[in-house]
Design a protein around this motif. Structure first.
Motif, PDB file in Angstrom:
ATOM      1  N   LEU A 172       0.832  -1.204   0.000  1.00 17.27           N
ATOM      2  CA  LEU A 172       0.000   0.000   0.000  1.00 17.27           C
ATOM      3  C   LEU A 172       0.864   1.250   0.000  1.00 17.27           C
ATOM      4  CD1 LEU A 172      -2.767   1.417   0.249  1.00 17.27           C
ATOM      5  CD2 LEU A 172      -2.535   1.203   2.737  1.00 17.27           C
ATOM      6  N   ASP A 173       1.929   1.248   0.787  1.00 20.85           N
ATOM      7  CA  ASP A 173       2.850   2.382   0.861  1.00 20.85           C
ATOM      8  C   ASP A 173       3.410   2.705  -0.526  1.00 20.85           C
ATOM      9  OD1 ASP A 173       4.539   4.346   1.781  1.00 20.85           O
ATOM     10  OD2 ASP A 173       5.851   3.013   2.915  1.00 20.85           O
ATOM     11  N   GLU A 174       3.848   1.680  -1.259  1.00 25.13           N
ATOM     12  CA  GLU A 174       4.410   1.886  -2.585  1.00 25.13           C
ATOM     13  C   GLU A 174       3.375   2.435  -3.558  1.00 25.13           C
ATOM     14  OE1 GLU A 174       6.090  -1.742  -3.944  1.00 25.13           O
ATOM     15  OE2 GLU A 174       7.652  -1.819  -2.393  1.00 25.13           O
ATOM     16  N   GLU A 175       2.162   1.890  -3.491  1.00 19.64           N
ATOM     17  CA  GLU A 175       1.127   2.312  -4.432  1.00 19.64           C
ATOM     18  C   GLU A 175       0.598   3.701  -4.097  1.00 19.64           C
ATOM     19  OE1 GLU A 175      -1.835  -0.726  -4.457  1.00 19.64           O
ATOM     20  OE2 GLU A 175      -0.544  -2.194  -5.455  1.00 19.64           O
ATOM     21  N   TYR A 176       0.402   3.965  -2.821  1.00 17.71           N
ATOM     22  CA  TYR A 176      -0.163   5.255  -2.408  1.00 17.71           C
ATOM     23  C   TYR A 176       0.785   6.399  -2.771  1.00 17.71           C
ATOM     24  CZ  TYR A 176      -2.375   8.755   0.613  1.00 17.71           C
ATOM     25  OH  TYR A 176      -2.994   9.878   1.093  1.00 17.71           O
ATOM     26  N   ARG A 198      -1.281   9.881   9.583  1.00 18.64           N
ATOM     27  CA  ARG A 198      -1.142   8.443   9.722  1.00 18.64           C
ATOM     28  C   ARG A 198      -0.450   7.842   8.487  1.00 18.64           C
ATOM     29  NH1 ARG A 198      -1.104   9.121  14.207  1.00 18.64           N
ATOM     30  NH2 ARG A 198      -2.513   8.431  15.857  1.00 18.64           N
ATOM     31  N   MET A 199      -1.059   7.909   7.321  1.00 17.45           N
ATOM     32  CA  MET A 199      -0.478   7.279   6.137  1.00 17.45           C
ATOM     33  C   MET A 199       0.909   7.837   5.837  1.00 17.45           C
ATOM     34  SD  MET A 199      -1.187   4.880   3.991  1.00 17.45           S
ATOM     35  CE  MET A 199       0.046   4.247   2.841  1.00 17.45           C
ATOM     36  N   LEU A 200       1.036   9.140   5.764  1.00 17.84           N
ATOM     37  CA  LEU A 200       2.344   9.747   5.504  1.00 17.84           C
ATOM     38  C   LEU A 200       3.310   9.455   6.642  1.00 17.84           C
ATOM     39  CD1 LEU A 200       4.288  11.559   3.944  1.00 17.84           C
ATOM     40  CD2 LEU A 200       3.199  13.544   4.991  1.00 17.84           C
ATOM     41  N   ASP A 201       2.839   9.565   7.859  1.00 12.61           N
ATOM     42  CA  ASP A 201       3.713   9.381   9.011  1.00 12.61           C
ATOM     43  C   ASP A 201       4.244   7.953   9.115  1.00 12.61           C
ATOM     44  OD1 ASP A 201       4.811  11.061  10.980  1.00 12.61           O
ATOM     45  OD2 ASP A 201       3.681  10.029  12.540  1.00 12.61           O
TER      46      ASP A 201
END
Length: 354
Positions: A172-176, A198-201
């Motif tokens: 998910l990190d790679e795709e986002y 959250r996601m960025l952090d």
């Protein structure tokens, strides 16, 4: 919305009613806020605004409250953005799990987590839930499908992913944060909070980059997107976000009055940016300063540690110029063998930029 979603039996045989509260529910909110009064002031402020429905235009918030004889004994929450701006992912936050000390050890947290996840899995807009947890809470959450980030950790960031979204958080990190997508700068709002705090952090490249990207001076008073948003809500400036064509939020910036009443005219600029989008840093800075100029804000300064070379380069390219240098004023790695001191530069935006 307020409704009873389940009747469960606790480990000791006590029946517990589980109530779902979806703001706005002002009358019920007062009792819930009293139950969560142990929270820190900043956290409780956000909870209060959510449960009173002040964020309802931008946020879907669902509170699961365990009650025994009408008295709250446990609580869990999840939130999702409620926006229609082309986002591919619905990044959510899970947390505020709390059991009354007198009722601990009876399985309340587990029951609330189970019911909450059943609800989340049925919610079509949600992709994942992110949270942070200690070792004890993490063991409970793992039973329900949460994964630590990274997987071999025993405390810290955790993720619950719907199987259709990605097999794990690393994917998910790679795709986002996939690089190279077109971006735009817009005003930030509460619906951006979970993506940025959250996601960025939790993103691995951003975690690695933080060793070379610091909030220095008064900027440290707004260390998160949510903290900066509270200043905006208080009428002390503005907040922008950098959004890709897939809807991902890859950075944010602010121009805020962070000083005392004697420094009300002094505005501080700072920004956070995912490493995959450093090439958009100048645009983010310039467009945020243009927003400030439209709001008739001038005298914009920023502070940067000399060791944060890429951040300094972006600021200078965006029109900031050095006004003063504080020698050896910033300490990195305190108490470690890698401890080092660096200059802090006070920069000012050119009048034509701010």
């Amino acid at each position: 919305m307020l409704k009873t979603v389940a009747e469960v039996t606790l480990r000791d045989g006590t029946p517990m009613q589980v109530v779902l509260c979806e703001p706005p529910e002002e009358e019920y909110a007062q009792g819930l806020l009293h139950f969560l009064r142990h929270k820190a002031d900043d956290s409780l402020r956000g909870i209060r605004q959510r449960v009173l429905g002040q964020y309802a235009d931008y946020c879907l918030d669902r509170y699961f409250v365990g009650e025994v004889d009408g008295r709250p004994v446990g609580h869990a929450w999840y939130g999702l953005p409620r926006v229609d701006d082309g986002r591919r992912w619905g990044i959510g936050n899970f947390g505020h799990v709390y059991t009354d000390p007198e009722w601990r050890g009876r399985g309340i947290a587990g029951e609330l987590t189970r019911l909450l996840l059943d609800d989340f899995n049925a919610e079509p807009t949600g992709s994942c839930l992110l949270c942070s947890a200690g070792a004890d809470a993490g063991r409970i959450y793992r039973r329900f499908g949460f994964q630590f980030i990274p997987p071999d950790a025993t405390s810290g960031p955790m993720c619950y992913l719907k199987p259709s979204v990605a097999p794990d958080f690393a994917t998910l990190d790679e795709e986002y944060f996939a690089p190279g997508l077109p971006t735009r700068v817009r005003h930030g709002h509460i619906g951006d909070r979970h993506d940025l705090d959250r996601m960025l952090d939790f993103s691995a490249p951003w975690i690695a980059a933080r060793a070379r990207w610091h909030m220095v001076g008064v900027s440290s008073l707004a260390p998160t997107f949510m903290a900066a948003l509270h200043y905006v809500e208080d009428g002390r400036g503005l907040l922008s976000v950098l959004q890709t064509s897939s809807g991902s939020l890859v950075g944010y910036a602010f121009v805020l009055s962070l000083g005392t009443g004697y420094e009300v005219g002094l505005r501080t600029f700072d920004f956070v940016l995912h490493p995959h989008y450093l090439g958009e840093g100048v645009s983010l800075a310039r467009e945020t300063l243009a927003m400030a100029a439209e709001a008739e804000t001038s005298d914009v300064h920023t502070s940067v540690a000399a060791c944060d070379e890429k951040k300094l380069e972006i600021l200078q390219s965006a029109g900031f110029a050095e006004q003063y240098r504080f020698a050896d004023a910033f300490l990195v790695g305190s108490g470690t063998p890698e401890q080092s001191r660096h200059d802090v530069l006070l920069l000012k935006a050119r009048a034509s930029t701010a």
